[in-house]
Design an enzyme around this catalytic site. Structure first.
Site, PDB file in Angstrom:
ATOM      1  CD  GLU A 216      -3.295  -1.211   1.396  1.00 48.75           C
ATOM      2  OE1 GLU A 216      -3.753  -0.122   1.716  1.00 48.75           O
ATOM      3  OE2 GLU A 216      -3.976  -2.235   1.263  1.00 48.75           O
TER       4      GLU A 216
HETATM    5  C1  LIG Z   1       2.695  -9.612  -0.127  1.00 48.35           C
HETATM    6  C2  LIG Z   1       2.337  -8.513  -1.055  1.00 48.35           C
HETATM    7  C3  LIG Z   1       1.005  -8.235  -1.318  1.00 48.35           C
HETATM    8  C4  LIG Z   1       0.660  -7.236  -2.227  1.00 48.35           C
HETATM    9  N1  LIG Z   1      -0.671  -7.027  -2.520  1.00 48.35           N
HETATM   10  C5  LIG Z   1      -1.001  -6.134  -3.494  1.00 48.35           C
HETATM   11  C6  LIG Z   1      -2.371  -5.994  -3.904  1.00 48.35           C
HETATM   12  O1  LIG Z   1      -3.284  -6.642  -3.361  1.00 48.35           O
HETATM   13  N2  LIG Z   1      -2.655  -5.136  -4.910  1.00 48.35           N
HETATM   14  C7  LIG Z   1      -1.686  -4.400  -5.542  1.00 48.35           C
HETATM   15  O2  LIG Z   1      -2.019  -3.650  -6.452  1.00 48.35           O
HETATM   16  N3  LIG Z   1      -0.368  -4.519  -5.173  1.00 48.35           N
HETATM   17  C8  LIG Z   1      -0.015  -5.367  -4.179  1.00 48.35           C
HETATM   18  N4  LIG Z   1       1.310  -5.510  -3.800  1.00 48.35           N
HETATM   19  C9  LIG Z   1       2.338  -4.720  -4.489  1.00 48.35           C
HETATM   20  C10 LIG Z   1       2.911  -3.608  -3.649  1.00 48.35           C
HETATM   21  O3  LIG Z   1       1.965  -2.577  -3.520  1.00 48.35           O
HETATM   22  C11 LIG Z   1       4.213  -3.150  -4.335  1.00 48.35           C
HETATM   23  O4  LIG Z   1       5.158  -4.189  -4.153  1.00 48.35           O
HETATM   24  C12 LIG Z   1       4.734  -1.851  -3.759  1.00 48.35           C
HETATM   25  O5  LIG Z   1       3.879  -0.784  -4.120  1.00 48.35           O
HETATM   26  C13 LIG Z   1       6.143  -1.521  -4.245  1.00 48.35           C
HETATM   27  O6  LIG Z   1       6.252  -1.653  -5.614  1.00 48.35           O
HETATM   28  P1  LIG Z   1       7.474  -2.509  -6.215  1.00 48.35           P
HETATM   29  O7  LIG Z   1       7.474  -3.834  -5.543  1.00 48.35           O
HETATM   30  O8  LIG Z   1       7.385  -2.496  -7.699  1.00 48.35           O
HETATM   31  O9  LIG Z   1       8.775  -1.759  -5.771  1.00 48.35           O
HETATM   32  P2  LIG Z   1       9.484  -0.564  -6.553  1.00 48.35           P
HETATM   33  O10 LIG Z   1       8.509   0.497  -6.855  1.00 48.35           O
HETATM   34  O11 LIG Z   1      10.287  -1.124  -7.661  1.00 48.35           O
HETATM   35  O12 LIG Z   1      10.462  -0.031  -5.435  1.00 48.35           O
HETATM   36  C14 LIG Z   1      11.698  -0.644  -5.119  1.00 48.35           C
HETATM   37  C15 LIG Z   1      12.373   0.181  -4.037  1.00 48.35           C
HETATM   38  O13 LIG Z   1      12.598   1.517  -4.530  1.00 48.35           O
HETATM   39  C16 LIG Z   1      11.967   2.451  -3.678  1.00 48.35           C
HETATM   40  N5  LIG Z   1      11.448   3.567  -4.483  1.00 48.35           N
HETATM   41  C17 LIG Z   1      10.692   3.510  -5.603  1.00 48.35           C
HETATM   42  N6  LIG Z   1      10.381   4.733  -6.026  1.00 48.35           N
HETATM   43  C18 LIG Z   1      10.939   5.604  -5.150  1.00 48.35           C
HETATM   44  C19 LIG Z   1      10.978   7.027  -5.032  1.00 48.35           C
HETATM   45  N7  LIG Z   1      10.357   7.819  -5.901  1.00 48.35           N
HETATM   46  N8  LIG Z   1      11.660   7.555  -3.982  1.00 48.35           N
HETATM   47  C20 LIG Z   1      12.283   6.775  -3.087  1.00 48.35           C
HETATM   48  N9  LIG Z   1      12.282   5.420  -3.132  1.00 48.35           N
HETATM   49  C21 LIG Z   1      11.609   4.843  -4.153  1.00 48.35           C
HETATM   50  C22 LIG Z   1      10.862   1.693  -2.973  1.00 48.35           C
HETATM   51  O14 LIG Z   1      10.492   2.287  -1.761  1.00 48.35           O
HETATM   52  C23 LIG Z   1      11.517   0.331  -2.785  1.00 48.35           C
HETATM   53  O15 LIG Z   1      12.314   0.361  -1.639  1.00 48.35           O
HETATM   54  C24 LIG Z   1       1.674  -6.470  -2.858  1.00 48.35           C
HETATM   55  C25 LIG Z   1       3.015  -6.724  -2.564  1.00 48.35           C
HETATM   56  C26 LIG Z   1       3.353  -7.724  -1.676  1.00 48.35           C
HETATM   57  C27 LIG Z   1       4.806  -7.990  -1.390  1.00 48.35           C
END
Ligand SMILES: Cc1cc2nc3c(=O)[nH]c(=O)nc-3n(C[C@H](O)[C@H](O)[C@H](O)COP(=O)(O)OP(=O)(O)OC[C@H]3O[C@@H](n4cnc5c(N)ncnc54)[C@H](O)[C@@H]3O)c2cc1C
Length: 377
Positions: free
Chosen positions: A361
């Site tokens: 989230e």
């Molecule tokens: C168990 C689980 C359940 C989930 N359930 C859902 C769901 O029901 N529905 C749904 O839609 N999604 C869901 N997700 C997805 C979740 O919302 C995303 O994993 C999360 O938003 C982060 O996106 P990402 O994994 O692509 O990481 P990325 O966006 O690739 O980020 C990687 C790292 O870079 C950092 N980062 C990225 N952009 C910036 C910035 N601008 N400034 C500083 N730091 C930054 C992040 O904080 C993180 O540390 C789920 C994830 C998990 C693990």
């Protein structure tokens, strides 16, 4: 704001605690190991009125507020973050439809979700668009009375079990303004699930890849107007962050209780380790951090219940409470020493469960981004 829980909050807390202790606790370790989700738990929670707490009674909900809702989520998370998240995610389509749906959509979809007869899901993230959700690639093309959805979503909680899913897809140009929100039903032709993620924790909860291949969704299932999807998703996440904060309270409290029990019982150098200041100070810091987080989560819920702006406060609550939960659960493992690192005690499970709350989230970096912007804009 009242610092004492009202009767309804206490009753819901007690009801949920008793249910979780009786129906979830005896199974949780084995089910986490077996990666087994039990839909009947959600049905039973629904029968108790615990799956639609903040939804109006006319749509099958309890007609209460987030202050009551967070008490239930906390109690579930104190036993199993997987089931707390399941209830919270089933709440997202309800929140969305209640705020943005038309009357027909509300009547058709909310009651079953609110009464635990249907499970909900929220499909925003994709492989190439997590934090940058506005760059999603899933498309929805208008064709007569339908939209044709194509694309793949990733990490969608209970996307395979859910009967009602809110799925964001691109109907317009690039960026957030081109995104729309749709109600997708399980079993729609062309909608299938790909891989289920193997995770470090919360393994009861299914985390799924969703595949849309020419899925024909009735135009009546568009929420609001074309281009409203990003606003719909972000508004839902504001509310969702309050429940993630409540989950953090639960998992941290569970860990603190295990640590206190162990500190009283475990003896070294001829006395309980609780009598060593190094241990009791650690417990004291854990309790203070937990209470501070509780106040932030309760404030966000109170603001929401009173119709006041709460996005910033929800981001603060989510950020602080989940960072607190990570620290408190890690410290609980430390208080248990070698036992903390084994699966004979739940401390290590709590620590693995807490981690996901810093990611979902909106990661905690994204919360800081939101807060930094709100301070400087
Ligand atoms: C168990 C689980 C359940 C989930 N359930 C859902 C769901 O029901 N529905 C749904 O839609 N999604 C869901 N997700 C997805 C979740 O919302 C995303 O994993 C999360 O938003 C982060 O996106 P990402 O994994 O692509 O990481 P990325 O966006 O690739 O980020 C990687 C790292 O870079 C950092 N980062 C990225 N952009 C910036 C910035 N601008 N400034 C500083 N730091 C930054 C992040 O904080 C993180 O540390 C789920 C994830 C998990 C693990």
């Amino acid at each position: 704001m009242d610092f004492q829980e009202n009767t309804m909050q206490s009753e819901l807390r007690d009801l949920t605690r008793k249910f979780a202790q009786k129906e979830i606790l005896p199974l949780v370790e084995q089910d986490e190991h077996d990666e087994r989700f039990r839909p009947e738990i959600i049905r039973k929670l629904g029968e108790l009125g615990l799956t639609g707490i903040p939804v109006p009674e006319e749509y099958g909900g309890a007609g209460l507020g987030y202050q009551e809702y967070i008490a239930t989520i906390e109690e579930l998370a104190a036993v199993s973050v997987s089931y707390a998240i399941s209830v919270a995610v089933t709440g997202l389509p309800q929140v969305i439809l209640n705020l943005f749906g038309n009357e027909a959509q509300k009547k058709k979809y909310i009651p079953k979700l609110a009464q635990g007869e249907a499970i909900g899901a929220f499909g925003l993230s994709e492989a190439s668009s997590g934090s940058d959700a506005g760059s999603m690639r899933t498309t929805a093309r208008r064709e007569g009375d339908s939209y044709i959805l194509n694309g793949t979503k990733l990490w969608i909680t209970q996307g395979d079990i859910a009967e009602t899913l809110i799925v964001m897809a691109r109907t317009g140009g690039p960026g957030p303004k081109g995104v729309s929100a749709f109600i997708v039903e399980k079993g729609m032709p062309g909608f299938s699930c790909g891989k289920r993620e193997k995770k470090m924790g919360c393994s009861i909860s299914h985390t799924m890849e969703l595949i849309f291949q020419n899925v024909r969704v009735p135009a009546a299932n568009l929420i609001g107007s074309e281009g409203d999807g990003f606003k719909v998703a972000m508004t839902a996440l504001d509310s969702g962050r309050v429940t993630i904060g409540a989950s953090a309270l639960g998992v941290a409290r569970g860990a603190l209780e295990v640590a206190i029990r162990h500190a009283r019982e475990r003896e070294q150098f001829g006395k309980p380790i609780a009598e060593f200041q190094g241990v009791s100070f650690m417990l004291a810091d854990m309790a203070v951090a937990l209470d501070a987080a509780r106040l932030l989560v309760q404030r966000a819920a109170w603001l929401k219940d009173n119709g006041l702006p709460f996005s910033t406060q929800a981001a603060m609550a989510k950020l602080f409470a989940t960072d607190m939960a990570m620290k408190v659960t890690t410290d609980a493992v430390q208080v248990l020493g070698g036992s903390g690192y084994t699966q004979d005690f739940p401390a290590e499970r709590y620590m693995r469960e807490a981690k996901v709350l810093q990611i979902v989230e909106g990661t905690n970096q994204i919360q800081r981004l939101i807060l930094g912007r709100s301070l400087t804009s």
